[in-house]
Design an enzyme around this catalytic site. Structure first.
Site, PDB file in Angstrom:
ATOM      1  N   ASP A 145     -10.422 -27.820 -25.208  1.00  0.00           N
ATOM      2  CA  ASP A 145     -10.808 -28.645 -26.632  1.00  0.00           C
ATOM      3  C   ASP A 145      -9.535 -27.551 -27.550  1.00  0.00           C
ATOM      4  O   ASP A 145     -10.496 -26.543 -27.978  1.00  0.00           O
ATOM      5  CB  ASP A 145     -12.363 -28.930 -27.001  1.00  0.00           C
ATOM      6  CG  ASP A 145     -13.030 -29.811 -25.649  1.00  0.00           C
ATOM      7  OD1 ASP A 145     -11.804 -30.870 -25.948  1.00  0.00           O
ATOM      8  OD2 ASP A 145     -14.409 -29.885 -26.380  1.00  0.00           O
ATOM      9  N   ASP A 197     -18.440 -41.009 -20.714  1.00  0.00           N
ATOM     10  CA  ASP A 197     -18.673 -39.743 -21.183  1.00  0.00           C
ATOM     11  C   ASP A 197     -20.245 -40.257 -20.874  1.00  0.00           C
ATOM     12  O   ASP A 197     -20.852 -42.020 -21.974  1.00  0.00           O
ATOM     13  CB  ASP A 197     -18.571 -40.376 -23.055  1.00  0.00           C
ATOM     14  CG  ASP A 197     -17.098 -39.133 -23.475  1.00  0.00           C
ATOM     15  OD1 ASP A 197     -16.403 -38.874 -22.587  1.00  0.00           O
ATOM     16  OD2 ASP A 197     -16.726 -39.377 -24.002  1.00  0.00           O
TER      17      ASP A 197
END
Lengths: 206, 274
Positions: free
Chosen positions: B130, B11
């Site tokens: 997601d 990330d």
């Protein structure tokens, strides 16, 4: 030994930077180009490829690259086809209607149904014939594949490596000055880089 | 034999690698190019870089990072976060990415999946989903972002966008099928329920999707130990497993994960001695 000039054919075919960086790593001057004269003057040629048969053949024709590539192969200088750059050497494809370059008699076939497609990830290549570009790369080495079709050349004597995914298919063609792989050597870590090192070496002495 | 892939996820925020725990509590874990080279030498099969700011500044920073990484790392690289257009995809591929993952923009505009996969090829378009288990619906929900994929009484999972913050009213299994039909070459599925919890992947959703689509599925969100990787592959039918903190914080090395899986009969690419 001198710095070889290696052309990388540019026809909107995905990530060319990794190919270029792999060639530069071993001392080549790598030029990403769609210019026929640059290709004609190069010491060696890399023909990469991603995407679909028809759109890619149309892109090659729109850039008048078909003849320069064919002439280069016929000239005997080192040539490396990668992924679609192997498939487009054949005459025809299950994937579309556009004929390929026809350098190799044979057809591109769809992978069998029932498995995940694309065949994506690391798989082994069993080398069935020797070629200088694979020197120092053991048989059974893992390479990175992403494809839904595979090359099926008529002359099985040209097949230098095979891989299994539902079917045992030709993952490497190698003869004389021509090497073409279904996998992406520039995405295959140390094993793939060894192949680029050998290719640059061949281009230096060519 | 085709091997199962182990994919560390990095990330990125402001040019640095971070890892959110359930998308909050961010800690700094290093320089992207250094970490990418480290994971390559450790035996990672691919790398995923995710811009968690999903902003235009973030995209420019990400392009620089991808260019740096592609100078020295020769394994597949997927980039996601804030990718909204054909042009965004083109810039990432030119910088040296092999695949680009689409998430929020694809839910808002599913045709983007078709346009980008037609143009660049399915092999470089990953759709990231997601999702969260559906909560009891009382008095109906807002209209779904994708009109013909609404949550119904049988829906078990809902798609979330904007880094897992916004519900969409879209059925997450049907969206996975649609994304694959539109040309996604791979699906990266992250459970918002398990992400950061280290309690294991959502095996049920992963399996459901993997059995419904023909493209490879990457399980993501919730890995805490090596058994979870094995479960994602054998029970969840995942083709690849994504992990972050267990590798970033040194809980396990990739070689340990591969040894563990290999001994349990999962085909893995051996880690090369360097």
């Amino acid at each position: 030994m001198r710095t070889p000039k290696i052309a990388v054919v540019d026809y909107q075919a995905g990530n060319l930077r990794s190919v270029q960086k792999a060639l530069e790593r071993y001392g080549a001057e790598a030029v990403v180009t769609s210019g026929a004269s640059v290709i004609g003057d190069a010491d060696a040629l890399v023909f990469p490829g991603q995407g679909a048969n028809d759109s890619s053949m149309r892109a090659l024709r729109a850039r008048t690259l078909v003849d320069p590539i064919s002439r280069f192969i016929a000239s005997g200088r080192p040539f490396l086809g990668v992924c679609l750059g192997l498939q487009l050497l054949l005459e025809s494809s299950d994937e579309g209607v556009e004929p390929g370059l026809g350098t190799l008699p044979g057809r591109v076939r769809a992978l069998p149904r029932g498995l995940k497609v694309p065949h994506m990830g690391w798989n082994q290549v069993e080398f069935v014939r020797e070629h200088p570009v694979f020197e120092g790369v053991p048989t059974g080495s893992y390479f990175y594949f992403v494809h839904s079709y595979y090359a099926d050349p008529e002359d099985k004597g040209l097949v230098a490596g095979t891989t299994s995914y539902g079917v045992e298919f030709c993952s490497v063609v190698a003869y004389e000055n021509v090497v073409a792989t279904q996998f992406h050597p520039e995405k295959s870590g140390a094993a793939g880089l060894k192949l680029y090192e050998n290719f640059v070496h061949a281009a230096s002495w060519g | 034999m085709l091997t199962k892939r182990i994919i560390p996820c990095l990330d990125i925020d402001g040019g640095r690698v971070v890892k959110g725990v359930s998308f909050v509590n961010i800690r700094d874990a290093g320089d992207p190019a250094e970490l990418a080279a480290f994971y390559d030498s450790e035996g990672a099969d691919e790398l995923v870089f995710l811009d968690i700011t999903a902003s235009s500044d973030g995209r420019d920073i990400m392009i620089d990072i991808v260019r740096q990484v592609s100078e020295r790392v020769f394994i597949p690289l997927t980039v996601g976060g804030g990718i909204r257009s054909v042009e965004d995809v083109r810039r990432m591929l030119e910088a040296g990415a092999d695949k680009v993952s689409l998430n929020t923009a694809a839910v808002h505009n599913p045709q983007l999946v078709k346009e980008t996969s037609d143009f660049f090829g399915s092999q470089c378009i990953v759709v990231a989903i997601d999702y969260k288990a559906t909560e009891k619906i009382e008095g109906g929900t807002a209209p779904p972002l994708i009109g013909d994929l609404p949550l119904g009484p049988a829906s078990k999972w809902e798609v979330y966008t904007h880094g897992g913050r916004k519900p969409t009213g879209v059925d997450a299994v049907r969206w996975a099928e649609r994304a694959s039909e539109l040309g996604a070459g791979e699906l990266l599925v992250t459970s918002m329920n398990t992400d950061g919890q280290q309690s294991g992947y959502d095996l049920e959703y992963t399996r459901e999707v993997s059995e419904q689509v023909t493209v490879p599925v990457i399980a993501s969100g919730g890995v805490g130990n090596l058994t979870h990787l094995d479960d994602a592959i054998k029970i969840g039918k995942a083709d690849a497993v994504l992990a972050a903190s267990i590798f970033h914080y040194g809980t396990y090395r990739i070689s340990e994960a591969k040894d563990y899986l290999g001994k349990r009969g999962v085909p893995v690419r051996p880690v090369q001695v360097q």
